[in-house]
Design an enzyme around this catalytic site. Structure first.
Site, PDB file in Angstrom:
ATOM      1  N   ARG A 183      60.137  39.806  20.991  1.00 21.49           N
ATOM      2  CA  ARG A 183      59.428  39.366  22.182  1.00 21.49           C
ATOM      3  C   ARG A 183      59.035  37.892  22.140  1.00 21.49           C
ATOM      4  NH1 ARG A 183      54.038  42.353  24.054  1.00 21.49           N
ATOM      5  NH2 ARG A 183      55.449  44.143  23.877  1.00 21.49           N
TER       6      ARG A 183
ATOM      7  N   TYR B  58      62.670  34.892  47.561  1.00 19.58           N
ATOM      8  CA  TYR B  58      62.906  33.660  48.311  1.00 19.58           C
ATOM      9  C   TYR B  58      63.796  32.664  47.571  1.00 19.58           C
ATOM     10  CZ  TYR B  58      58.954  35.350  51.055  1.00 19.58           C
ATOM     11  OH  TYR B  58      58.116  36.111  51.823  1.00 19.58           O
TER      12      TYR B  58
ATOM     13  N   HIS C 246      66.572  44.831  29.916  1.00 12.97           N
ATOM     14  CA  HIS C 246      65.182  44.507  29.578  1.00 12.97           C
ATOM     15  C   HIS C 246      64.232  45.448  30.336  1.00 12.97           C
ATOM     16  CE1 HIS C 246      62.490  41.677  27.591  1.00 12.97           C
ATOM     17  NE2 HIS C 246      61.761  41.588  28.690  1.00 12.97           N
TER      18      HIS C 246
END
Length: 805
Positions: free
Chosen positions: A16, A106, A62
């Site tokens: 991680r 967006y 993931h």
């Protein structure tokens, strides 16, 4: 619980928060690049919605929240955080002001051109693959990383027990160092620093501290100073402005500008008129406009010290090396990266060798088949099906199964003479390639030659000029008080009980002088007009010195009491103020003369008593006292520019001694001094005074008698003698409680203060000079007014005129 936390820690360390030393990526970053590359979302194709890429990463590789994936994707595209961005993004991807990126629905993203280096040759078995979380697909454990990404883009992360902070570096410099290390395996860190002088932040700036860089490159830990790039520009009207064009790495620009304006509004720094963010398409720009006649350099130094225009950057270069978190230096990293790239080239060559051998085997079979084409066709036509045809070819002509399969699948149009020629040419090329592959796999020098060529090709295409300037030494910043303090005339009051304050001239002039806010049993020792840039020194009876810059004194109205010294510095119950002085500057050439009640005296150079950094909470020792019963009785500043100065000491029983200033040695603050006067048993030193030949003495006794006498009545001798008696002995003896020296032309008033306290004014012109052994005249009724304890100049500041009388 310990076992489970151990497993959890191992997970977040390895999978991680920390990057792999080989490709410099954390798992989420690696999965983003791999998934986008797999989907064809590369630099030579059109942009795709970020949400699609995030969804693919989350669904296939993931299994965590989409926000963490999108945040990692956005960071990979931010050119103010990443030296060589690995993702290109259309839309709002955040800003240096800390603005968040637009929602992933967006924005659009694709891999950048340089990220192709990270994934190059991944399809050639160059890196190990593993099953994803649901065993439906395979993902790489590490990317081929054909550029040294760990140091190029840096890393930051926090895991359990480990954290990493690796700054970005210049790609071209790192490649030069890699090539040098490849040819010089015994190179030292200093040798490699000839190529990699230090970090190269995407935001530019100036790095100071070559020692910190060297330590970091040797040990993995080090500290440097990163400061903004600034310039001072001239404006119309004789004004100036400080222009910031580059700021330190990962500093929030909006908060930086706000901090500067906060300092301006809080008047922590004088001279700033405005601070504006003028950043536009042409680049970063912060304009700090200054007032007329402001000290631009001083203000800049103050801002560097008190804002993020200058920061400390701490290297902590931790990466996963062979499944373990390791703190790496420059050579360690470059060596590990070279070893990984040698492994990548070796596996790629083995893959190509295997493919070439397989193809050559088939080509040789096709060439043989074309040489006996009629028999081959006849055999195939006589066969029942494809499998039978393949088996017949193997049995009758000695083809292998692979060759026979290729022959059976051969299209009829390829059965031409030109095709035979092409096959022969292909066989020759394959033989040459296999020879090259064999050489690479069996000769380390040849392998390194390939690696060197590929590194140079990467540098030629992707290297960019250095953006961060490196300076060898950390510049020590100093700020003149004038920069931080408003230049203002004020009145300073110090009382006998230990109250201090500064008052504006406006408040002082609007109030009666005697309405000073002090308690009934207190009185002022010092009332003086000065400036906020001045310095106050307060000496106490226990041999302590308390220092305060005037601008730090409690700002109170004239009618208010002010602040007691014990609020910041602990005073003992019987500790009193004996003297207070104001100086315009801490750069004084003179000395301070100090005397104690047991007849000791010394001089201490003014530069010795200049305060240290703990002055706000600690008093410093100015004179050592022989016993708890002894007291410091006075401190006088001696200006060396005044000629013919001498010292008068008078004991309580009336013995006076005069000697030259030079008789008193200059000693440190922790000494007790030398003998000033030879005191009788049970006698003490009443006071000392610095005099000239024309000076006069004003003496007060415990019975309330006042005596004035000329200093010339006392001859200049040597110290440590008994001295001359200056009082007439009576049955009810007069004892000297205090005295002072005043100029012969002084026509003002003196104040005699009693233990009640009562303050009695004495006009010096009303009293004639007394004989050497007279007792003077009574001016205080000790029964009704109390016993005198102090005589001082009348504390009068002319109100409205703003000047000291």
């Amino acid at each position: 619980m310990g076992d489970r936390f151990g497993r959890y820690s191992k997970s977040i360390i390895q999978e991680r928060a920390l990057p792999d030393i080989r490709d410099g990526l954390k798992p989420v970053q690696r999965r983003i690049l791999f998934a986008m590359n797999k989907d064809g979302n590369t630099f030579d194709k059109g942009f795709r919605k970020s949400a699609k890429s995030v969804g693919n990463v989350m669904g296939n590789f993931h299994p965590h929240g989409d926000s963490s994936i999108y945040e990692a994707l956005v960071r990979l595209s931010q050119d103010w955080k990443i030296r060589e961005p690995l993702v290109e993004m259309h839309g709002n991807n955040g800003s240096m002001d800390g603005d968040p990126a637009a929602a992933m629905r967006y924005t659009e993203a694709r891999l950048s051109k340089i990220s192709n280096l990270m994934l190059q040759d991944i399809d050639k078995d160059t890196v190990p693959m593993t099953l994803n979380f649901d065993d439906t697909e395979k993902e790489p454990i590490v990317l081929p990383a054909r550029m040294p990404n760990l140091f190029v883009n840096g890393a930051t992360g926090i895991s359990a027990g480990y954290a990493t902070e690796i700054p970005p570096h210049n790609l071209g410099e790192l490649i030069d160092a890699l090539i040098y290390l490849l040819g010089h395996p015994q190179a030292t860190t200093a040798d490699l620093m000839e190529f990699v002088p230090g970090p190269d932040f995407p935001t530019g700036g100036i790095v100071q501290g070559i020692e910190g860089i060297q330590k970091a490159y040797e040990t993995g830990r080090g500290r440097i100073v990163v400061r903004a790039k600034t310039a001072i520009e001239e404006l119309r009207g004789g004004r100036q402005q400080i222009v910031v064009t580059e700021i330190p790495y990962e500093v929030n620009k909006a908060q930086l500008v706000k901090r500067i304006n906060d300092l301006r509004l809080a008047k922590k720094v004088e001279g700033i008129a405005d601070a504006r963010d003028e950043t536009d398409r042409s680049g970063l720009r912060i304009a700090i406009e200054l007032k007329k006649n402001a000290d631009a350099t001083g203000i800049l130094n103050y801002l560097l010290m008190n804002t993020d225009l200058q920061i400390n950057y701490n290297f902590n270069m931790v990466a996963i090396d062979d499944h373990r978190p390791v703190r790496v230096g420059l050579k360690h990293y470059l060596g590990a990266y070279l070893a990984f790239q040698q492994s990548v080239i070796t596996k790629r060559t083995e893959y190509k060798q295997k493919k070439a051998q397989e193809r050559l085997h088939i080509v040789e079979g096709l060439i043989k088949a074309l040489s006996i084409l009629d028999q081959v066709i006849k055999t195939i036509r006589a066969s029942k099906n494809k499998a039978d045809a393949q088996a017949n070819l193997v049995r009758e002509y000695g083809f292998t199964d692979t060759q026979a399969g290729a022959i059976v699948a051969l299209q009829l149009y390829r059965l031409t003479n030109t095709d035979v020629t092409a096959l022969n040419d292909e066989a020759d090329r394959l033989q040459k390639s296999l020879a090259e592959y064999h050489l690479i796999l069996n000769d380390a020098k040849e392998l390194n030659k390939v690696l060197r060529q590929e590194l140079r090709a990467v540098k030629k295409e992707f290297a960019t000029p250095r953006q961060t300037q490196i300076e060898a030494h950390v510049e020590k910043l100093t700020v003149d008080t004038k920069v931080t303090v408003a230049d203002e005339d004020v009145i300073v009051l110090v009382s006998a009980a230990g109250y201090i304050k500064r008052t504006s001239l406006r408040s002082f002039n609007a109030s009666p002088l005697d309405e000073n806010g002090l308690k009934e049993d207190d009185y002022p020792l010092l009332i003086q007009q000065t400036n906020t840039l001045a310095h106050l020194f307060v000496f106490t009876s226990h041999g302590h010195l308390i220092y305060r810059p005037v601008h730090e004194l409690f700002d109170a109205k004239w009618k208010e009491t002010g602040e007691h010294l014990s609020q910041t510095i602990g005073l003992q119950d019987d500790e009193k103020i004996v003297s207070a002085m104001l100086f315009e500057s801490l750069d004084q050439a003179g000395t301070v003369i100090l005397a104690s009640s047991d007849g000791q005296i010394k001089q201490t150079a003014f530069k010795e008593i200049v305060p240290g950094s703990r002055y706000k909470s600690h008093a410093s020792q100015i004179m050592k006292l022989h016993s708890d019963a002894e007291r410091l009785i006075n401190a006088i500043y001696c200006d060396p520019t005044y000629a013919n100065q001498s010292i008068v000491t008078i004991s309580r029983t009336g013995y006076a001694l005069r000697f030259a200033v030079d008789e008193v040695p200059v000693q440190s603050t922790r000494t007790a001094g030398v003998r000033a006067i030879n005191l009788k048993e049970n006698d003490t030193l009443a006071n000392i005074a610095l005099v000239s030949d024309e000076s006069r003495l004003a003496i007060i006794t415990q019975r309330g008698a006042y005596k004035a006498m000329a200093v010339s009545e006392l001859e200049v001798g040597t110290r440590a003698r008994r001295g001359n008696l200056i009082l007439h002995r009576l049955k009810n003896a007069h004892l000297v409680v205090d005295f002072l020296a005043y100029p012969a032309d002084f026509t003002g008033s003196l104040e005699i203060i009693t233990n009640r306290p009562v303050i009695q004014d004495v006009q010096v012109t009303d009293h004639h000079l007394g004989a050497p052994k007279s007792n003077g005249s009574f001016v205080i009724d000790d029964e009704s007014q109390g016993q005198p304890v102090r005589i001082q100049f009348k504390q009068v500041v002319a109100q409205g005129e703003q000047s000291l009388v």
